[in-house]
Design a protein around this motif. Structure first.
Motif, PDB file in Angstrom:
ATOM      1  N   LYS A  72       0.836  -1.203   0.000  1.00 39.50           N
ATOM      2  CA  LYS A  72       0.000   0.000   0.000  1.00 39.50           C
ATOM      3  C   LYS A  72       0.873   1.257   0.000  1.00 39.50           C
ATOM      4  CE  LYS A  72      -3.782  -2.421   2.315  1.00 39.50           C
ATOM      5  NZ  LYS A  72      -4.620  -2.522   3.529  1.00 39.50           N
ATOM      6  N   GLN A  97      -2.840   3.869  -1.619  1.00 43.31           N
ATOM      7  CA  GLN A  97      -3.647   3.885  -0.405  1.00 43.31           C
ATOM      8  C   GLN A  97      -3.994   5.300   0.047  1.00 43.31           C
ATOM      9  OE1 GLN A  97      -4.987   1.374   0.960  1.00 43.31           O
ATOM     10  NE2 GLN A  97      -5.581   1.969   3.034  1.00 43.31           N
ATOM     11  N   ALA A  98      -2.993   6.204  -0.015  1.00 46.79           N
ATOM     12  CA  ALA A  98      -3.211   7.555   0.517  1.00 46.79           C
ATOM     13  C   ALA A  98      -2.339   8.574  -0.200  1.00 46.79           C
ATOM     14  CB  ALA A  98      -2.906   7.578   2.018  1.00 46.79           C
ATOM     15  N   THR A 144      -9.242  10.894  -5.940  1.00 45.96           N
ATOM     16  CA  THR A 144     -10.378  10.479  -6.762  1.00 45.96           C
ATOM     17  C   THR A 144      -9.910   9.940  -8.113  1.00 45.96           C
ATOM     18  OG1 THR A 144     -11.788  12.154  -5.716  1.00 45.96           O
ATOM     19  CG2 THR A 144     -12.537  11.246  -7.824  1.00 45.96           C
ATOM     20  N   LYS A 197      -8.182   6.504  -7.392  1.00 43.32           N
ATOM     21  CA  LYS A 197      -8.902   5.605  -6.484  1.00 43.32           C
ATOM     22  C   LYS A 197      -8.149   5.325  -5.179  1.00 43.32           C
ATOM     23  CE  LYS A 197     -11.463   3.333 -10.222  1.00 43.32           C
ATOM     24  NZ  LYS A 197     -11.044   4.245 -11.282  1.00 43.32           N
ATOM     25  N   ALA A 198      -7.504   6.368  -4.654  1.00 44.05           N
ATOM     26  CA  ALA A 198      -6.841   6.230  -3.351  1.00 44.05           C
ATOM     27  C   ALA A 198      -7.903   6.243  -2.250  1.00 44.05           C
ATOM     28  CB  ALA A 198      -5.856   7.370  -3.127  1.00 44.05           C
ATOM     29  N   THR A 199      -7.684   5.421  -1.245  1.00 48.62           N
ATOM     30  CA  THR A 199      -8.664   5.300  -0.155  1.00 48.62           C
ATOM     31  C   THR A 199      -8.689   6.532   0.732  1.00 48.62           C
ATOM     32  OG1 THR A 199      -8.147   2.944  -0.149  1.00 48.62           O
ATOM     33  CG2 THR A 199      -9.434   3.751   1.697  1.00 48.62           C
ATOM     34  N   HIS A 200      -7.506   7.100   1.007  1.00 46.81           N
ATOM     35  CA  HIS A 200      -7.418   8.237   1.918  1.00 46.81           C
ATOM     36  C   HIS A 200      -6.693   9.409   1.265  1.00 46.81           C
ATOM     37  CE1 HIS A 200      -7.452   4.665   4.771  1.00 46.81           C
ATOM     38  NE2 HIS A 200      -8.557   5.317   5.071  1.00 46.81           N
ATOM     39  N   THR A 253      -2.191   2.312   7.668  1.00 51.12           N
ATOM     40  CA  THR A 253      -2.413   1.411   6.530  1.00 51.12           C
ATOM     41  C   THR A 253      -1.392   1.604   5.409  1.00 51.12           C
ATOM     42  OG1 THR A 253      -3.926   2.928   5.382  1.00 51.12           O
ATOM     43  CG2 THR A 253      -4.894   1.424   7.015  1.00 51.12           C
TER      44      THR A 253
END
Length: 321
Positions: free
Chosen positions: A3, A29-30, A44, A47-50, A63
């Motif tokens: 990640k 991941q971020a 966006t 497609k990063a989670t954070h 994470t």
């Protein structure tokens, strides 16, 4: 699954992220930026989670396994140390840091904390570079006597640009001169003698740098970096039996030509994947999955010798940061 986090969301970070999301076993991941909207938009897109409005928040995210640093040169040391102190592995854009002292601290800290650390010098992993190294190993052009390499383009003169701003580590040497130097050192080792001259701006950074190097086997390298004009952006390796031409842009070329004496020249087309960052990302993934703390291909000693050479050149052309 490895990640990734990204610090510094400029042009190169977009290219890196575009490639990252295509690599098996890796996800974004971020991301972190000083501007929350910029971070959100970037997250966006890939497609990063954070996403975070500070780098401190990003490195505190439990994470995130490894952080890619794509901030201006002068900030590489501080941001690498921020990550390492937070227990994060690091892949940092070139130049690794601003001087040898900073690089030594980074390497020692990573070793003490048992964290992976690598300079993101993508040229080392480009398939055509690997092909040139293979041709050299096969003695295709015989004993190498010299290398000629240059990288130049007409750059902005805007004093606020990172290319021109001394406080951001501006200058042609660290931005693009690093590539001709790196390819020479990759193929010939650390120079035993270096002579340089440069044209400086009124703000004290180099806008043109000419370098002459001698290596242990007696070979020489004639190198150039410039913000003043478009150069051929090629690298030519001359040997006793012929030469290898790394076509423009040599630092991530997809075409090399081999000319052997008394034989018909042949050209090899060797494409890289996507933007070309896939190859270094795959190396990072493989290193981390196998528990390595450094890459054999772009090792700590490689980065150490490279920054030591850059420091020597800066001392000769009177560029200090």
């Amino acid at each position: 699954m490895i990640k990734f986090g990204i610090i510094g969301l400029g042009k190169i970070a977009h290219k890196f992220a575009q490639d990252l999301i295509t690599v098996d076993g890796c996800i974004l991941q971020a991301v972190g930026s000083r501007e929350l909207t910029k971070a959100k938009d970037f997250a966006t897109s890939y497609k990063a989670t954070h996403y975070y409005s500070s780098y401190e928040e990003l490195v505190a995210d439990p994470t995130v396994d490894i952080v890619y640093i794509a901030t201006p040169h002068a900030l590489h040391f501080n941001h690498t140390m921020l990550c390492l102190q937070a227990g994060k592995a690091v892949i940092c854009e070139k130049p690794f840091a601003m001087n040898l002292k900073e690089v030594e601290i980074m390497i020692n800290t990573a070793r003490e904390k048992q964290l992976f650390l690598m300079e993101a010098l993508w040229t080392r992993f480009i398939p055509s570079t690997l092909q040139v190294m293979e041709l050299m190993d096969q003695n295709t052009i015989g004993e190498v006597h010299s290398i000629q390499a240059n990288f130049g383009y007409l750059a902005t003169t805007d004093p606020s640009s990172r290319l021109m701003a001394k406080e951001l580590g501006g200058g042609s040497l660290l931005d693009i001169g690093i590539y001709p130097i790196f390819i020479s050192m990759l193929l010939l080792g650390t120079p035993i003698e270096t002579k340089c001259i440069a044209q400086l701006t009124t703000t004290g950074i180099d806008q043109h740098c000419a370098m002459l190097m001698k290596f242990k086997n007696g070979a020489t390298a004639t190198l150039e970096s410039s913000f003043l004009s478009e150069t051929s952006n090629t690298a030519i390796i001359f040997g006793s039996k012929g030469k290898i031409i790394m076509h423009a842009p040599f630092h991530h070329t997809e075409k090399i030509t081999v000319e052997i004496l008394d034989k018909k020249p042949y050209t090899m087309r060797i494409p890289y994947i996507n933007n070309g960052y896939v190859h270094e990302i795959e190396e990072v993934r493989n290193c981390i999955l196998s528990g390595q703390l450094q890459s054999h291909q772009m090792s700590h000693p490689h980065s150490y010798e490279l920054i030591k050479t850059l420091d020597l050149i800066r001392s000769q052309i009177n560029v200090t940061y």
